[in-house]
Design a protein around this motif. Structure first.
Motif, mmCIF file in Angstrom:
data_model
loop_
_atom_site.group_PDB
_atom_site.id
_atom_site.type_symbol
_atom_site.label_atom_id
_atom_site.label_comp_id
_atom_site.label_asym_id
_atom_site.label_seq_id
_atom_site.Cartn_x
_atom_site.Cartn_y
_atom_site.Cartn_z
ATOM 1 N N ALA A 54 29.952 123.138 50.423
ATOM 2 C CA ALA A 54 30.713 123.399 51.732
ATOM 3 C C ALA A 54 31.594 122.341 52.157
ATOM 4 C CB ALA A 54 29.533 123.697 52.820
ATOM 5 N N ALA A 55 32.800 122.743 52.500
ATOM 6 C CA ALA A 55 33.793 121.826 52.992
ATOM 7 C C ALA A 55 33.964 121.715 54.642
ATOM 8 C CB ALA A 55 35.149 122.053 52.185
ATOM 9 N N SER A 56 34.413 120.572 55.051
ATOM 10 C CA SER A 56 34.790 120.661 56.359
ATOM 11 C C SER A 56 36.095 119.844 56.246
ATOM 12 C CB SER A 56 33.570 120.199 57.306
ATOM 13 O OG SER A 56 33.268 118.771 56.646
ATOM 14 N N GLY A 57 37.126 120.165 57.375
ATOM 15 C CA GLY A 57 38.100 119.378 57.499
ATOM 16 C C GLY A 57 39.199 119.813 56.464
ATOM 17 N N LEU A 58 38.976 120.900 55.660
ATOM 18 C CA LEU A 58 40.063 121.535 54.820
ATOM 19 C C LEU A 58 41.168 122.305 55.698
ATOM 20 C CD1 LEU A 58 38.206 123.174 51.730
ATOM 21 C CD2 LEU A 58 39.563 120.908 51.716
ATOM 22 N N THR B 249 43.192 122.594 46.582
ATOM 23 C CA THR B 249 42.434 122.840 45.220
ATOM 24 C C THR B 249 40.931 122.305 45.487
ATOM 25 O OG1 THR B 249 44.311 122.986 43.637
ATOM 26 C CG2 THR B 249 42.083 122.412 42.513
ATOM 27 N N MET B 250 40.070 123.227 44.747
ATOM 28 C CA MET B 250 38.668 122.607 44.823
ATOM 29 C C MET B 250 37.973 122.793 43.427
ATOM 30 S SD MET B 250 36.823 124.024 48.316
ATOM 31 C CE MET B 250 35.699 122.819 48.282
ATOM 32 N N GLY B 251 37.177 121.806 43.191
ATOM 33 C CA GLY B 251 36.570 121.982 41.632
ATOM 34 C C GLY B 251 35.209 121.134 41.564
ATOM 35 N N TRP B 252 35.086 121.018 40.203
ATOM 36 C CA TRP B 252 33.701 120.228 39.957
ATOM 37 C C TRP B 252 34.038 119.489 38.835
ATOM 38 C CZ3 TRP B 252 29.406 121.338 42.960
ATOM 39 C CH2 TRP B 252 29.276 122.413 43.630
ATOM 40 N N PHE B 253 33.273 118.242 38.906
ATOM 41 C CA PHE B 253 33.325 117.329 37.795
ATOM 42 C C PHE B 253 31.703 117.141 37.350
ATOM 43 C CE2 PHE B 253 37.496 115.510 36.759
ATOM 44 C CZ PHE B 253 38.165 116.134 37.760
ATOM 45 N N ARG B 254 31.288 116.494 36.476
ATOM 46 C CA ARG B 254 30.004 116.143 36.225
ATOM 47 C C ARG B 254 30.003 114.857 35.419
ATOM 48 N NH1 ARG B 254 28.319 120.888 31.862
ATOM 49 N NH2 ARG B 254 29.743 120.059 29.906
ATOM 50 N N GLN B 255 28.792 114.059 35.638
ATOM 51 C CA GLN B 255 28.544 112.731 34.885
ATOM 52 C C GLN B 255 27.030 112.766 34.218
ATOM 53 O OE1 GLN B 255 29.714 109.293 36.930
ATOM 54 N NE2 GLN B 255 30.057 108.218 35.240
ATOM 55 N N ALA B 256 26.925 112.516 33.288
ATOM 56 C CA ALA B 256 25.606 112.452 32.361
ATOM 57 C C ALA B 256 25.513 111.177 32.273
ATOM 58 C CB ALA B 256 25.741 113.321 31.275
ATOM 59 N N PRO B 257 24.123 110.652 32.500
ATOM 60 C CA PRO B 257 23.551 109.133 32.194
ATOM 61 C C PRO B 257 24.556 108.617 31.027
ATOM 62 C CG PRO B 257 21.931 110.581 32.631
ATOM 63 C CD PRO B 257 23.093 111.631 32.353
ATOM 64 N N GLY B 258 25.208 107.542 31.249
ATOM 65 C CA GLY B 258 25.656 106.826 30.199
ATOM 66 C C GLY B 258 26.989 107.455 29.501
ATOM 67 N N PHE C 212 30.516 129.320 32.527
ATOM 68 C CA PHE C 212 30.519 128.936 33.799
ATOM 69 C C PHE C 212 31.749 129.745 34.304
ATOM 70 C CE2 PHE C 212 28.772 124.442 33.614
ATOM 71 C CZ PHE C 212 27.999 124.816 32.959
ATOM 72 N N THR C 213 31.571 130.142 35.805
ATOM 73 C CA THR C 213 32.555 130.753 36.776
ATOM 74 C C THR C 213 32.819 130.090 37.915
ATOM 75 O OG1 THR C 213 31.278 132.397 37.441
ATOM 76 C CG2 THR C 213 32.493 133.227 35.453
ATOM 77 N N ILE C 214 34.033 130.119 38.532
ATOM 78 C CA ILE C 214 34.333 129.349 39.849
ATOM 79 C C ILE C 214 34.781 130.350 40.597
ATOM 80 C CG2 ILE C 214 36.428 128.444 39.037
ATOM 81 C CD1 ILE C 214 35.778 125.911 40.759
ATOM 82 N N SER C 215 34.582 130.335 42.040
ATOM 83 C CA SER C 215 35.091 131.200 43.008
ATOM 84 C C SER C 215 34.864 130.391 43.996
ATOM 85 C CB SER C 215 34.398 132.529 43.119
ATOM 86 O OG SER C 215 32.749 132.213 43.286
ATOM 87 N N LYS D 67 34.540 130.779 54.531
ATOM 88 C CA LYS D 67 33.342 129.789 54.830
ATOM 89 C C LYS D 67 33.687 128.450 54.322
ATOM 90 C CE LYS D 67 30.195 133.653 54.129
ATOM 91 N NZ LYS D 67 29.156 134.100 53.284
ATOM 92 N N ASN D 68 34.856 128.122 53.807
ATOM 93 C CA ASN D 68 35.225 126.715 53.209
ATOM 94 C C ASN D 68 34.275 126.372 52.210
ATOM 95 O OD1 ASN D 68 37.771 126.312 54.564
ATOM 96 N ND2 ASN D 68 36.704 125.385 56.217
ATOM 97 N N THR D 69 33.893 127.181 51.220
ATOM 98 C CA THR D 69 32.680 127.016 50.399
ATOM 99 C C THR D 69 33.528 127.722 48.510
ATOM 100 O OG1 THR D 69 31.129 127.496 51.889
ATOM 101 C CG2 THR D 69 30.614 127.481 49.812
ATOM 102 N N VAL D 70 33.004 126.576 47.984
ATOM 103 C CA VAL D 70 33.424 126.750 46.439
ATOM 104 C C VAL D 70 32.121 126.803 45.615
ATOM 105 C CG1 VAL D 70 33.713 124.435 45.757
ATOM 106 C CG2 VAL D 70 34.863 126.160 44.605
ATOM 107 N N TYR D 71 32.012 127.827 44.798
ATOM 108 C CA TYR D 71 30.757 128.028 44.173
ATOM 109 C C TYR D 71 30.799 127.980 42.551
ATOM 110 C CZ TYR D 71 29.920 130.630 48.129
ATOM 111 O OH TYR D 71 29.796 131.149 49.551
ATOM 112 N N LEU D 72 29.993 127.353 41.819
ATOM 113 C CA LEU D 72 30.017 127.277 40.335
ATOM 114 C C LEU D 72 28.776 127.957 39.762
ATOM 115 C CD1 LEU D 72 31.507 125.792 38.004
ATOM 116 C CD2 LEU D 72 29.882 124.215 38.002
#
Length: 121
Positions: free
Chosen positions: A22-26, A31-40, A66-69, A74-79
Motif C-alpha cells: 500500500a502506497a501513500s503520496g503517489l 512504476t511499482m515493483g518488488w525486489f528481494r534479498q536472501a541472507p548473504g 509470479f504475477t504482478i498487478s 487503492k494505491n496498491t500493488v500485488y505480487l
C-alpha cells in the motif's frame, strides 16, 4: 511517498502467497515493483509494473510463477507468488519510482520496509 508491504509468511514448497504494498503520496506515472534479498546475497529484482499496468517485467527466476498487478484507486500493488520454491525465501521489498521502469535497485528511490517470505522444503 511511503510504502507498506504485507502478506509475507511461511509456506511449504509448491504453495502460494500474495504480497501487497500500500502506497501513500503517489501521484501519476509511478512504476511499482518488488525486489528481494536472501541472507548473504545481493538484493535482486523480482517484478515491476508501469503506472497504467500495460507493461510488466519479471526476473527469469520467477517467470511463469509470479504475477504482478496494481489497483491505482487503492494505491496498491500485488505480487501473486505461485509454485513457491525454497530458493524464493527472502525479504521482499516494495519499490516505487516516477517515470522510470527499471530492474536495478538504483532505479528506485522509494522502498518499503520489507516482508519476510520463507518457503520450506
Amino acid at each position: 511517498v511511503q510504502l507498506q508491504a504485507s502478506g509475507g509468511g511461511l509456506v511449504q514448497a509448491g504453495g502460494s502467497l500474495r504480497l501487497s504494498c500500500a502506497a501513500s503520496g503517489l501521484t501519476e506515472y509511478y512504476t511499482m515493483g518488488w525486489f528481494r534479498q536472501a541472507p548473504g546475497k545481493e538484493r535482486e529484482f523480482v517484478a515491476a509494473i508501469t503506472w497504467s499496468g500495460s507493461s510488466t517485467s519479471f526476473a527469469d527466476s520467477v517467470k511463469g510463477r509470479f504475477t504482478i498487478s496494481r489497483d491505482n484507486a487503492k494505491n496498491t500493488v500485488y505480487l501473486q507468488m505461485n509454485s513457491l520454491k525454497p530458493e524464493d525465501t527472502a525479504v521482499y521489498y516494495c519499490v516505487a519510482q516516477k517515470f522510470r521502469f527499471g530492474v536495478n535497485p538504483s532505479d528506485y528511490n522509494y522502498w518499503g520496509q520489507g516482508t519476510q517470505v520463507t518457503v520450506s522444503s
